[in-house]
Design a protein around this motif. Structure first.
Motif, PDB file in Angstrom:
ATOM      1  N   MET A  22       0.827  -1.213   0.000  1.00  0.00           N
ATOM      2  CA  MET A  22       0.000   0.000   0.000  1.00  0.00           C
ATOM      3  C   MET A  22       0.860   1.261   0.000  1.00  0.00           C
ATOM      4  N   TYR A  23       1.997   1.199   0.689  1.00  0.00           N
ATOM      5  CA  TYR A  23       2.947   2.305   0.719  1.00  0.00           C
ATOM      6  C   TYR A  23       4.293   1.801   0.203  1.00  0.00           C
ATOM      7  N   PRO A  24       5.006   2.590  -0.581  1.00  0.00           N
ATOM      8  CA  PRO A  24       6.283   2.119  -1.131  1.00  0.00           C
ATOM      9  C   PRO A  24       7.392   2.009  -0.091  1.00  0.00           C
ATOM     10  N   ASN A  25       7.292   2.817   0.990  1.00  0.00           N
ATOM     11  CA  ASN A  25       8.328   2.820   2.024  1.00  0.00           C
ATOM     12  C   ASN A  25       7.823   3.571   3.258  1.00  0.00           C
ATOM     13  N   ILE A  26       8.641   3.581   4.293  1.00  0.00           N
ATOM     14  CA  ILE A  26       8.257   4.249   5.538  1.00  0.00           C
ATOM     15  C   ILE A  26       8.098   5.751   5.336  1.00  0.00           C
ATOM     16  N   GLN A  27       8.944   6.329   4.466  1.00  0.00           N
ATOM     17  CA  GLN A  27       8.867   7.765   4.204  1.00  0.00           C
ATOM     18  C   GLN A  27       7.461   8.188   3.775  1.00  0.00           C
ATOM     19  N   ALA A  28       6.820   7.367   2.941  1.00  0.00           N
ATOM     20  CA  ALA A  28       5.489   7.699   2.430  1.00  0.00           C
ATOM     21  C   ALA A  28       4.455   7.712   3.550  1.00  0.00           C
ATOM     22  N   VAL A  29       4.566   6.763   4.475  1.00  0.00           N
ATOM     23  CA  VAL A  29       3.649   6.726   5.618  1.00  0.00           C
ATOM     24  C   VAL A  29       3.873   7.937   6.508  1.00  0.00           C
ATOM     25  N   LEU A  30       5.140   8.231   6.788  1.00  0.00           N
ATOM     26  CA  LEU A  30       5.481   9.359   7.652  1.00  0.00           C
ATOM     27  C   LEU A  30       4.946  10.662   7.090  1.00  0.00           C
ATOM     28  N   LYS A  31       5.183  10.909   5.809  1.00  0.00           N
ATOM     29  CA  LYS A  31       4.736  12.153   5.189  1.00  0.00           C
ATOM     30  C   LYS A  31       3.216  12.284   5.248  1.00  0.00           C
ATOM     31  N   GLN A  32       2.513  11.212   4.892  1.00  0.00           N
ATOM     32  CA  GLN A  32       1.053  11.253   4.907  1.00  0.00           C
ATOM     33  C   GLN A  32       0.515  11.513   6.312  1.00  0.00           C
ATOM     34  N   SER A  33       1.056  10.773   7.304  1.00  0.00           N
ATOM     35  CA  SER A  33       0.551  10.908   8.671  1.00  0.00           C
ATOM     36  C   SER A  33       0.870  12.273   9.267  1.00  0.00           C
ATOM     37  N   CYS A  34       2.088  12.776   9.004  1.00  0.00           N
ATOM     38  CA  CYS A  34       2.468  14.066   9.582  1.00  0.00           C
ATOM     39  C   CYS A  34       1.706  15.226   8.944  1.00  0.00           C
ATOM     40  N   GLN A  35       1.249  15.061   7.723  1.00  0.00           N
ATOM     41  CA  GLN A  35       0.393  16.081   7.102  1.00  0.00           C
ATOM     42  C   GLN A  35      -1.042  15.945   7.619  1.00  0.00           C
ATOM     43  N   ARG A  36      -1.523  14.725   7.676  1.00  0.00           N
ATOM     44  CA  ARG A  36      -2.907  14.482   8.083  1.00  0.00           C
ATOM     45  C   ARG A  36      -3.152  14.816   9.551  1.00  0.00           C
ATOM     46  N   PHE A  37      -2.155  14.499  10.388  1.00  0.00           N
ATOM     47  CA  PHE A  37      -2.308  14.708  11.841  1.00  0.00           C
ATOM     48  C   PHE A  37      -1.368  15.807  12.341  1.00  0.00           C
ATOM     49  N   ALA A  38      -1.093  16.781  11.506  1.00  0.00           N
ATOM     50  CA  ALA A  38      -0.069  17.801  11.810  1.00  0.00           C
ATOM     51  C   ALA A  38      -0.243  18.443  13.180  1.00  0.00           C
ATOM     52  N   ASP A  39      -1.469  18.712  13.598  1.00  0.00           N
ATOM     53  CA  ASP A  39      -1.705  19.404  14.869  1.00  0.00           C
ATOM     54  C   ASP A  39      -1.935  18.452  16.038  1.00  0.00           C
ATOM     55  N   LYS A  40      -1.888  17.150  15.783  1.00  0.00           N
ATOM     56  CA  LYS A  40      -2.114  16.164  16.842  1.00  0.00           C
ATOM     57  C   LYS A  40      -0.802  15.848  17.568  1.00  0.00           C
ATOM     58  N   PRO A  41      -0.865  15.580  18.877  1.00  0.00           N
ATOM     59  CA  PRO A  41       0.362  15.222  19.605  1.00  0.00           C
ATOM     60  C   PRO A  41       0.889  13.864  19.156  1.00  0.00           C
ATOM     61  N   ALA A  42       2.196  13.784  18.979  1.00  0.00           N
ATOM     62  CA  ALA A  42       2.833  12.529  18.559  1.00  0.00           C
ATOM     63  C   ALA A  42       3.574  11.875  19.725  1.00  0.00           C
ATOM     64  N   PHE A  43       4.470  12.640  20.372  1.00  0.00           N
ATOM     65  CA  PHE A  43       5.277  12.118  21.476  1.00  0.00           C
ATOM     66  C   PHE A  43       5.366  13.151  22.592  1.00  0.00           C
ATOM     67  N   THR A  44       5.280  12.680  23.826  1.00  0.00           N
ATOM     68  CA  THR A  44       5.471  13.540  24.998  1.00  0.00           C
ATOM     69  C   THR A  44       6.524  12.919  25.910  1.00  0.00           C
ATOM     70  N   ASN A  45       7.408  13.778  26.439  1.00  0.00           N
ATOM     71  CA  ASN A  45       8.395  13.320  27.411  1.00  0.00           C
ATOM     72  C   ASN A  45       8.818  14.499  28.270  1.00  0.00           C
ATOM     73  N   LEU A  46       8.915  14.270  29.566  1.00  0.00           N
ATOM     74  CA  LEU A  46       9.340  15.303  30.529  1.00  0.00           C
ATOM     75  C   LEU A  46       8.536  16.588  30.385  1.00  0.00           C
ATOM     76  N   GLY A  47       7.240  16.430  30.111  1.00  0.00           N
ATOM     77  CA  GLY A  47       6.348  17.590  30.046  1.00  0.00           C
ATOM     78  C   GLY A  47       6.334  18.308  28.713  1.00  0.00           C
ATOM     79  N   LYS A  48       7.125  17.902  27.753  1.00  0.00           N
ATOM     80  CA  LYS A  48       7.182  18.531  26.430  1.00  0.00           C
ATOM     81  C   LYS A  48       6.521  17.619  25.400  1.00  0.00           C
ATOM     82  N   THR A  49       5.673  18.193  24.551  1.00  0.00           N
ATOM     83  CA  THR A  49       4.976  17.428  23.523  1.00  0.00           C
ATOM     84  C   THR A  49       5.379  17.892  22.130  1.00  0.00           C
TER      85      THR A  49
END
Length: 565
Positions: A22-49
């Motif tokens: 469905m996707y040619p590589n990880i880069q394609a998934v990353l680009k799609q997800s980071c555009q689609r969920f741009a304003d959503k939190p991805a990772f939090t650590n030590l109080g920083k998101t």
């Protein structure tokens, strides 16, 4: 028979197959997800998101630096030796966007282990924590590593907090031994130099290696499993498919106590959760239960990924038992056998049943999972979509349902092979794509599978097979037992005899007589241990899996016998 057998074993709403292309590589998934969920939190650590948009921006800066300020080219290996901090996903995704192959490296490795992995992988670059840089100083000159990037724990926090946290770690806790790496570059300088520069986005073929994931070395010298882009894309799609409607896109909070450099957490949190845009709360040190529970108290978390020893430790923690679990709907277990007592206790404390799964580094790693809507405690579930399983005997012949033998797995997530080890690859992977797991299992008529034990951990007592997992399951039900392990040791009369190790809960008194009485009441005579040893702690891997091999080697040493191979 196998092909058709699995088709009707999936709950309603879960397809039996995924499209690994469905996707040619990880880069394609990353680009799609980071555009689609741009304003959503991805990772939090030590109080920083970090949001997905920020993750894409920072990983782009990291990639641009690698491309414009080093001589690294696509296909070169970069070792990433970081705990669960925000820099980890930034470095990993940045390296992948630059076309490099990520070599996940345990930050707790000794200099000897680092040297083996760096030499074996041919890594030309290293990203490490300042806390471990003194070891890198010893190792790097002996390897092909020419580019070292050093980061401190709080480097991605706001300036004032960054200064405070890093200063406390370095000067108060004295957790950063002095080191001298004159050519090393600071992580934040890398981001500064790369920020705003154009990334020449790598576009590798799906068959190219994305990650070299080293096995733990518990069965010999650690080997690098070559996981391709297609392997990892397939596994993230398989995880998504089997979770069905249990985790919604872009709104779940997942607790992440297992280290991201471990394949289990890497694929689930960095890959599968990226695909559906969910939020990972990184726990840097899960051994500090007090700090971990304090962090958990800040979130209405809906997912938790762990393993047996962590579930037991948390359920024994009074503060954890008082947390709000009203949002928790998925708990996943893997990495080691889930004991019935631990599963029942977790359900009692949190109200959420544990979905046990199974996998290996060589399967990217998820091969089977209990569907959340149809959990069978004590099983590892059914194969994830587009995956087959079979049981074979020592002659390689397939066994009927219900018979015990070695579990074999076939699917698009099965590794390409071991890095530069064709002989080792041939031993475990056949021409038809079947992977021998080395685990003893059976397949039930309903398609659910049970792991009996590791093939190499099996104990042979007077010709009878005894499986440590069974003994440990029984032991874990004895009140007062915190941890336990069973091993076989040489015996002149029976070939092997059984020895068990027990860690008792604080404040509890437990005697050898009580342990033996419990075992005699619950297992047949030849399975009853000959010896019981009480310990304060048991040796474990970095993710908390008890190392039976180390216990066995200790016993062999006492007997003057050479270590097991």
């Amino acid at each position: 028979m196998i092909e058709n057998f699995w088709k009707d074993k999936y709950p309603a709403g879960i397809a039996a197959d995924i499209d690994p292309d469905m996707y040619p590589n990880i880069q394609a998934v990353l680009k799609q997800s980071c555009q689609r969920f741009a304003d959503k939190p991805a990772f939090t650590n030590l109080g920083k998101t970090l949001t997905y948009g920020e993750l894409y921006e920072l990983s782009g800066a990291f990639a641009a630096y690698l491309q414009r300020n080093t001589d690294l080219v696509p296909g070169d290996r970069i070792a990433v030796q970081l705990p669960n901090v925000l820099q980890y996903p930034v470095a990993v995704f940045g390296a992948i966007r630059a076309g490099l192959v990520v070599v996940n490296t345990n930050p707790l490795y000794t200099a000897r282990e680092m040297e083996h992995q760096f030499k074996d992988s041919g890594a030309k670059a290293l990203v490490c924590l300042a806390n471990m840089a003194h070891l890198a100083e010893k190792v790097v000159p002996k390897t092909a590593v020419r580019h070292v990037i050093v980061t401190e724990v709080a480097d991605l926090l706001p300036p004032l907090k960054r200064l405070l946290v890093n200063s406390v770690i370095k000067y108060v806790k004295k957790m950063v031994p002095a080191y001298h790496l004159p050519r090393a570059v600071k992580f934040n300088d890398v981001l500064s130099k790369g920020r705003g520069q154009t990334v020449n986005e790598a576009n590798p073929a799906s068959s190219e290696v994305a990650v070299l994931q080293y096995t733990g070395g518990t069965t010999g010298v650690a080997k690098g499993a070559m996981l391709t882009h297609r392997n990892l894309v397939a596994n993230m799609l398989q995880c998504k498919a089997l979770m069905g409607s249990n985790l919604d896109e872009g709104c779940e909070v997942l607790i992440t106590p297992l280290p991201l450099y471990h394949i289990y957490a890497f694929t689930f949190h960095c890959m599968a959760m990226m695909l559906i845009g969910n939020h990972n709360v990184l726990i840097s040190n899960p051994r500090d239960l007090q700090a971990m529970v304090k962090e958990l108290s800040k979130w209405k978390f809906s997912g938790f990924v762990g393993l047996n020893t962590l579930f037991v430790a948390l359920c024994n923690n009074e503060a954890f038992r008082k947390l709000d679990f009203s949002a928790l709907k998925v708990t996943l277990s893997g990495g080691m056998a889930l004991q019935l007592a631990a599963a029942e206790r977790w359900k009692e404390v949190t109200g959420c049943a544990i979905c046990e799964g199974y996998g290996m580094t060589e399967t990217s790693p998820v091969a089977t999972v209990n569907p959340n809507q149809r959990i069978q405690i004590g099983t590892i579930g059914i194969p994830v979509p587009s995956t087959l399983a079979k049981i074979i005997n020592d002659a390689g012949e397939e066994l009927p349902l219900g018979e015990i033998g070695e579990l074999c797995i076939k699917g698009p997530q099965v590794m390409k092979g071991y890095w530069q080890r064709q002989d080792a690859t041939a031993e475990i992977l056949d021409a038809q794509g079947w992977l021998k797991t080395g685990d003893i299992a059976l397949i039930q008529p309903d398609g659910y599978m049970r792991i009996v034990d590791r093939k190499k951990d099996m104990i042979l007592v007077s010709g009878f097979n005894v499986y440590p997992n069974e003994l440990e399951d029984v032991l874990a039900t004895l009140p007062g037992v915190l941890q336990c392990a069973a091993i076989g040791i040489p015996d002149e009369k029976s070939g092997e005899s059984i020895k068990i190790f027990v860690v008792v809960k604080p404040g509890v008194t437990l005697t050898k007589e009580k342990v033996m009485e419990h075992m005699r009441a619950n297992v047949t005579a030849y399975k009853v241990p000959r010896t019981v040893e009480f310990r304060d702690v048991l040796p474990t891997t970095n993710v908390g899996k008890i190392l039976r091999r180390e216990l066995r080697d200790e016993e062999m040493k006492k007997l003057g016998i050479k270590k097991s191979a």
